[in-house]
Scaffold this active site. Structure first.
Site, PDB file in Angstrom:
ATOM      1  N   ARG A  91       0.273 -17.366  -1.515  1.00  0.00           N
ATOM      2  CA  ARG A  91       1.527 -17.575  -0.023  1.00  0.00           C
ATOM      3  C   ARG A  91      -0.046 -18.190   1.010  1.00  0.00           C
ATOM      4  NH1 ARG A  91      -0.170 -10.166  -0.996  1.00  0.00           N
ATOM      5  NH2 ARG A  91       2.386 -10.025  -0.647  1.00  0.00           N
ATOM      6  N   ARG A 135       2.165   3.338   1.483  1.00  0.00           N
ATOM      7  CA  ARG A 135       0.493   2.904   1.602  1.00  0.00           C
ATOM      8  C   ARG A 135       0.258   2.853   2.504  1.00  0.00           C
ATOM      9  NH1 ARG A 135       2.919  -0.811  -2.106  1.00  0.00           N
ATOM     10  NH2 ARG A 135       2.607  -2.784  -0.553  1.00  0.00           N
ATOM     11  N   LYS A 144      10.986  -8.621  -3.467  1.00  0.00           N
ATOM     12  CA  LYS A 144      10.761  -8.659  -3.947  1.00  0.00           C
ATOM     13  C   LYS A 144      10.506  -8.510  -5.414  1.00  0.00           C
ATOM     14  CE  LYS A 144       7.394 -11.387  -1.947  1.00  0.00           C
ATOM     15  NZ  LYS A 144       6.193  -9.895  -1.105  1.00  0.00           N
ATOM     16  N   ARG A 196       9.325   2.304   3.180  1.00  0.00           N
ATOM     17  CA  ARG A 196       9.540   2.559   2.206  1.00  0.00           C
ATOM     18  C   ARG A 196       8.768   3.339   1.959  1.00  0.00           C
ATOM     19  NH1 ARG A 196       6.643  -3.145  -0.287  1.00  0.00           N
ATOM     20  NH2 ARG A 196       8.630  -3.757   0.339  1.00  0.00           N
ATOM     21  N   ARG A 212       1.058  -8.400   9.006  1.00  0.00           N
ATOM     22  CA  ARG A 212       1.383  -9.050   8.028  1.00  0.00           C
ATOM     23  C   ARG A 212       2.515 -10.232   7.899  1.00  0.00           C
ATOM     24  NH1 ARG A 212       2.415  -4.292   3.017  1.00  0.00           N
ATOM     25  NH2 ARG A 212       2.548  -6.240   2.349  1.00  0.00           N
TER      26      ARG A 212
END
Ligand SMILES: [Zn+2]
Length: 208
Positions: free
Chosen positions: A88, A152, A13, A119, A163
């Protein structure tokens, strides 16, 4: 034009939002980025937020909403925005002002996991690349600004699992809540095609 993107960690997203924001000339408001900047800039809630990020859990709704409202009050949001990473939770959704579009980037959990594990994020401009594609042209370097690409902290494997669990428990109920005004898009599509599909849809005007 006020747009909200909902999707799990790794649904893409962020990269979609970035391209859509360029297309329509409205700012891309990434909740994750706002939080990371708040921590970096030693904002009022920095310590508490850093703690949440390190654990992969969400910050309290009231803190999230306070920080987001501050960002949305800036002049560049007057004509609209594309919001990524908010709401969220049900509590956040209930406090969100009316928007024109709610888009759900829908994806299979295994694909999400693989995507997020690979990523790479540019330290300087926030550009996103992936070991599973799109790869940067030059290894370890950002295509946009030559910045260094990093994984990250909130994208290490155990954090991602947390998550995803948080997404399932706290964010997925929103899909039911919004089901009548939400438009679903397939996250497995290639980014260019995926963005074109969303842009075409948005150009047809608000449906909400
Ligand atoms: Zn960069």
């Amino acid at each position: 034009m006020k747009i909200v993107l909902i999707g799990g960690p790794g649904s893409g997203k962020g990269s979609r939002a970035r391209l859509i924001s360029e297309e329509f000339g409205i700012p891309h408001i990434s909740m994750g980025e706002i939080c990371r900047n708040h921590v970096k800039g030693n904002g009022k809630h920095a310590e508490y937020m850093k703690e949440c990020m390190d654990k992969g859990i969400l910050t309290k709704d009231e803190v999230t909403i306070e920080i987001l409202k501050e960002r949305l009050s800036k002049d560049d949001c007057e004509k609209g925005f594309i919001l990524d990473g908010f709401p969220r939770t049900m509590g956040q959704a209930e406090q969100m002002d009316e928007v024109d579009h709610i888009l759900h980037i829908d994806c299979d959990e295994d694909i999400l996991f693989k995507r997020i594990i690979g990523r790479l994020t540019c330290k300087d401009c926030g550009g996103i690349f992936n070991l599973y594609g799109p790869m940067p042209k030059e290894e370890g370097k950002c295509d946009h600004c030559d910045g260094e690409l990093i994984i990250r902290d909130d994208q290490k494997e155990h954090i991602i699992k947390e998550r995803m669990k948080v997404y399932k428990e706290q964010t997925e109920p929103l899909l039911e809540f919004y089901k009548d005004k939400m438009k679903k898009f397939d996250a497995a599509k290639e980014i260019d095609e995926a963005v074109k599909e969303i842009v075409d849809f948005l150009q047809k005007g608000p449906v909400v």
